[in-house]
Design a protein around this motif. Structure first.
Motif, PDB file in Angstrom:
ATOM      1  N   VAL A 127      19.369  -7.450   6.312  1.00 39.86           N
ATOM      2  CA  VAL A 127      18.975  -6.666   5.189  1.00 39.86           C
ATOM      3  C   VAL A 127      19.648  -7.111   4.028  1.00 39.86           C
ATOM      4  CG1 VAL A 127      18.557  -4.753   4.160  1.00 39.86           C
ATOM      5  CG2 VAL A 127      18.107  -5.067   6.747  1.00 39.86           C
ATOM      6  N   THR A 128      19.004  -7.562   2.946  1.00 34.74           N
ATOM      7  CA  THR A 128      19.585  -7.932   1.641  1.00 34.74           C
ATOM      8  C   THR A 128      18.959  -7.447   0.433  1.00 34.74           C
ATOM      9  OG1 THR A 128      20.421  -9.780   0.331  1.00 34.74           O
ATOM     10  CG2 THR A 128      18.609 -10.121   1.292  1.00 34.74           C
ATOM     11  N   SER A 129      19.553  -7.353  -0.729  1.00 37.52           N
ATOM     12  CA  SER A 129      18.870  -6.753  -1.920  1.00 37.52           C
ATOM     13  C   SER A 129      18.372  -8.004  -2.815  1.00 37.52           C
ATOM     14  CB  SER A 129      19.777  -6.111  -2.819  1.00 37.52           C
ATOM     15  OG  SER A 129      20.764  -6.995  -3.196  1.00 37.52           O
ATOM     16  N   THR A 130      17.308  -7.749  -3.455  1.00 37.03           N
ATOM     17  CA  THR A 130      16.699  -8.632  -4.352  1.00 37.03           C
ATOM     18  C   THR A 130      17.965  -9.649  -5.340  1.00 37.03           C
ATOM     19  OG1 THR A 130      14.944  -7.104  -4.757  1.00 37.03           O
ATOM     20  CG2 THR A 130      14.948  -9.167  -6.320  1.00 37.03           C
ATOM     21  N   SER A 131      18.766  -8.819  -5.657  1.00 31.38           N
ATOM     22  CA  SER A 131      19.632  -9.455  -6.549  1.00 31.38           C
ATOM     23  C   SER A 131      20.780 -10.358  -6.009  1.00 31.38           C
ATOM     24  CB  SER A 131      20.777  -8.470  -7.442  1.00 31.38           C
ATOM     25  OG  SER A 131      21.233  -7.400  -6.479  1.00 31.38           O
ATOM     26  N   ARG A 132      20.861  -9.703  -4.812  1.00 31.66           N
ATOM     27  CA  ARG A 132      21.737 -10.800  -3.688  1.00 31.66           C
ATOM     28  C   ARG A 132      21.023 -11.977  -2.989  1.00 31.66           C
ATOM     29  NH1 ARG A 132      25.424  -6.016  -0.852  1.00 31.66           N
ATOM     30  NH2 ARG A 132      26.240  -5.379  -2.592  1.00 31.66           N
ATOM     31  N   ALA A 133      19.616 -12.200  -2.965  1.00 27.02           N
ATOM     32  CA  ALA A 133      19.144 -13.064  -2.229  1.00 27.02           C
ATOM     33  C   ALA A 133      19.163 -14.445  -2.904  1.00 27.02           C
ATOM     34  CB  ALA A 133      17.600 -12.712  -2.116  1.00 27.02           C
ATOM     35  N   THR A 134      19.458 -15.203  -2.131  1.00 23.18           N
ATOM     36  CA  THR A 134      19.568 -16.811  -2.615  1.00 23.18           C
ATOM     37  C   THR A 134      18.665 -17.614  -1.721  1.00 23.18           C
ATOM     38  OG1 THR A 134      21.135 -17.352  -0.853  1.00 23.18           O
ATOM     39  CG2 THR A 134      21.884 -16.417  -2.964  1.00 23.18           C
ATOM     40  N   PRO A 135      18.555 -18.754  -2.399  1.00 24.87           N
ATOM     41  CA  PRO A 135      17.539 -19.702  -1.455  1.00 24.87           C
ATOM     42  C   PRO A 135      17.985 -20.049  -0.163  1.00 24.87           C
ATOM     43  CG  PRO A 135      17.752 -20.707  -3.483  1.00 24.87           C
ATOM     44  CD  PRO A 135      18.959 -19.343  -3.612  1.00 24.87           C
ATOM     45  N   THR A 136      19.153 -19.736   0.327  1.00 23.79           N
ATOM     46  CA  THR A 136      19.775 -19.768   1.654  1.00 23.79           C
ATOM     47  C   THR A 136      19.153 -18.681   2.370  1.00 23.79           C
ATOM     48  OG1 THR A 136      21.738 -19.045   0.983  1.00 23.79           O
ATOM     49  CG2 THR A 136      21.498 -21.303   1.037  1.00 23.79           C
ATOM     50  N   THR A 137      18.833 -17.469   2.062  1.00 26.18           N
ATOM     51  CA  THR A 137      18.480 -16.379   2.516  1.00 26.18           C
ATOM     52  C   THR A 137      17.232 -16.623   3.271  1.00 26.18           C
ATOM     53  OG1 THR A 137      19.220 -15.092   0.671  1.00 26.18           O
ATOM     54  CG2 THR A 137      17.585 -13.818   2.362  1.00 26.18           C
ATOM     55  N   PHE A 138      16.237 -17.541   2.745  1.00 26.02           N
ATOM     56  CA  PHE A 138      15.406 -17.768   3.887  1.00 26.02           C
ATOM     57  C   PHE A 138      15.303 -19.110   4.874  1.00 26.02           C
ATOM     58  CE2 PHE A 138      14.070 -16.930  -0.895  1.00 26.02           C
ATOM     59  CZ  PHE A 138      13.776 -15.635  -0.717  1.00 26.02           C
TER      60      PHE A 138
END
Length: 484
Positions: free
Chosen positions: A360-371
């Protein structure tokens, strides 16, 4: 002229009864009493049987009465072609119900069905209107209430066989609804199908009023041969640090003749693993177990192919195999509350086949590597993540899954509109009045298929008080709708 119950015509044999009565009837003798017979000359008496008919009029009346009684029981009616009826009875509202279920792909069923539909269109008069309804598990209007014969024939020619099962109830209910709304007095429906027995369960409530007529056109054949592969199961085992898969294929012979020495082939990633031969008795099922093979790569495609017959669509079962690893899943939320995705995370953690690895992560912390290295991304009532611009599209193109839980905080940029099946609307508030409920569910989709059996869950009991509207794009498959 034709008869609804022609078996009663056997009663015409009773016409012989009046003839027999006339032939065997004896004359009544007149008896005259004399005080003495001594003065009467004695004459020998001879009994003469009647050999010819004298009262023809009486005989014909009796025969006509018997013939009329027999014809009344046989229920005669006159046949008229479409042009003659249209000329004498006015314009018609016609609904053409064309079965496009998987069984229509057998042999020439589909070609003959479309030709039967075209014949109905060609018999339309100038003032008639026709609606084309295509149906399998569900029914939909393909073209409604038109007198344009070329357009109707073009729609029939463009129709294709689907992979759906046969269900007559939805098609008949839709036809009843269309005809019930028509202002024309003459309303007819034509059902064109191969009439699979499983298509009617008996629980559908479809009734045509007396002023509507339903005719059937069958394209079925007297005898068929069909071998299908309806199911496949996988048994997994570990050997020397590698995963071994044993495939068991189910076979079903729906024909009336036994199938002997049928080849059943297992192929994985385009390579034939093994071929087994088996025999299946008529109207029975069987199974074939293949030797285990090693699952080398992450995801492999395979199929099991059994024999060949006029219905090739169900001779092959396709599958995708993945290693028994947890499904990597990322949940992106607004994190305005620490428990924003608590219930979603807990629900996903219950599953074991497959298990989910949840981050689980937030919108502000999401990065391209999140996906990266994720199988599914869930955007849980959150604005579109800045890191998702372009990255989410590439993620989906690589085969990733995207689930958008649309809420008050959900936003979507126009540059990424192609990722959604429509356009997000305003929030709908149903807290002050009647709550919302699910008005339609597509139980043919795997998401809801497990709930279609009785006592498997009642979605109508769920109450929804707030949700986002969605303007659905054309050619989008809708799995569920609210009651508004």
């Amino acid at each position: 002229m034709a008869f609804l119950t022609p078996a009663f015509l056997i009663g015409l044999g009773a016409l012989a009864i009046p003839v027999l009565i006339h032939l065997i009837q004896r004359e009544r003798k007149r008896v005259v009493e004399f005080p003495s017979l001594m003065f009467v000359r004695r004459i020998p008496y001879q009994s003469v049987r009647r050999r010819r008919i004298r009262h023809w009029a009486l005989l014909l009346l009796r025969a006509a009465a018997i013939m009329l009684i027999v014809l009344a029981f046989a229920r005669p009616f006159l046949r008229k072609d479409g042009d003659a009826i249209a000329a004498t009875g006015g314009a018609r509202e016609v609904v053409i119900l064309l079965d496009q279920s998987a069984s229509m792909g057998y042999g020439s069923h589909w070609d003959r069905a479309r030709e039967a539909a075209r014949q109905v269109v060609r018999r339309l008069s100038r003032d008639d209107r026709a609606t084309l309804v295509l149906f399998s598990r569900n029914a939909e209007e393909n073209m409604r209430a038109t007198s344009d014969k070329p357009r109707l024939e073009a729609a029939i020619n463009a129709a294709r066989v689907t992979s759906g099962a046969t269900r007559y109830g939805p098609a008949l209910k839709l036809a009843e609804s269309i005809l019930g709304q028509s202002p024309l007095k003459r309303r007819e429906a034509v059902l064109i199908s191969d009439f699979q027995k499983t298509g009617w369960s008996g629980s559908e409530d479809a009734h045509f009023p007396e002023d509507m007529t339903l005719s059937a056109a069958s394209v079925a054949e007297a005898s068929t041969t069909n071998l299908s592969v309806p199911s496949i199961s996988f048994a997994r085992a570990a050997f020397s640090g590698q995963e071994r898969i044993t495939v068991t294929a189910g076979l079903s012979n729906r024909g009336g003749a036994p199938l002997n020495d049928v080849p059943v082939t297992l192929s994985v990633d385009g390579h034939e693993i093994d071929t087994r031969r088996t025999s299946v008795l008529p109207h029975t099922s069987s199974s074939v177990v293949f030797p285990p093979f090693t699952l080398m790569s992450g995801n492999v495609r395979g199929n099991v192919r059994a024999g060949s017959d006029p219905l090739i669509a169900d001779n092959t079962f396709h599958f995708v195999l993945a290693p028994s690893e947890p499904v990597a899943l990322a949940i992106v939320d607004a994190l305005e509350r620490s428990d924003a995705s608590l219930f979603l995370s807990k629900a996903l953690s219950i599953g074991t086949t497959p298990a989910f690895q949840i981050d689980v992560t937030s919108t502000s912390r999401a990065t391209p590597t999140t996906f990266d290295k994720r199988a599914v991304v869930v955007l849980n009532d959150t604005p579109f993540p800045p890191a998702g611009a372009g990255a989410l599209k590439r993620f989906i193109e690589r085969g990733g899954g995207l689930l958008v839980v649309a809420g008050d905080r959900t936003t979507w940029p126009s540059t990424e509109a192609g990722l959604l099946p429509g356009t997000l609307g305003q929030a709908v508030n149903r807290t002050s009045g009647r709550s919302a409920s699910l008005g339609f569910l597509d139980y043919s989709h795997p998401v809801f298929e497990v709930f279609k059996a009785p006592h498997s869950g009642d979605f109508s009991a769920a109450h929804i008080f707030r949700y986002r509207a969605l303007d659905v794009a054309p050619n989008t498959r809708v799995l569920a709708r609210y009651d508004d």
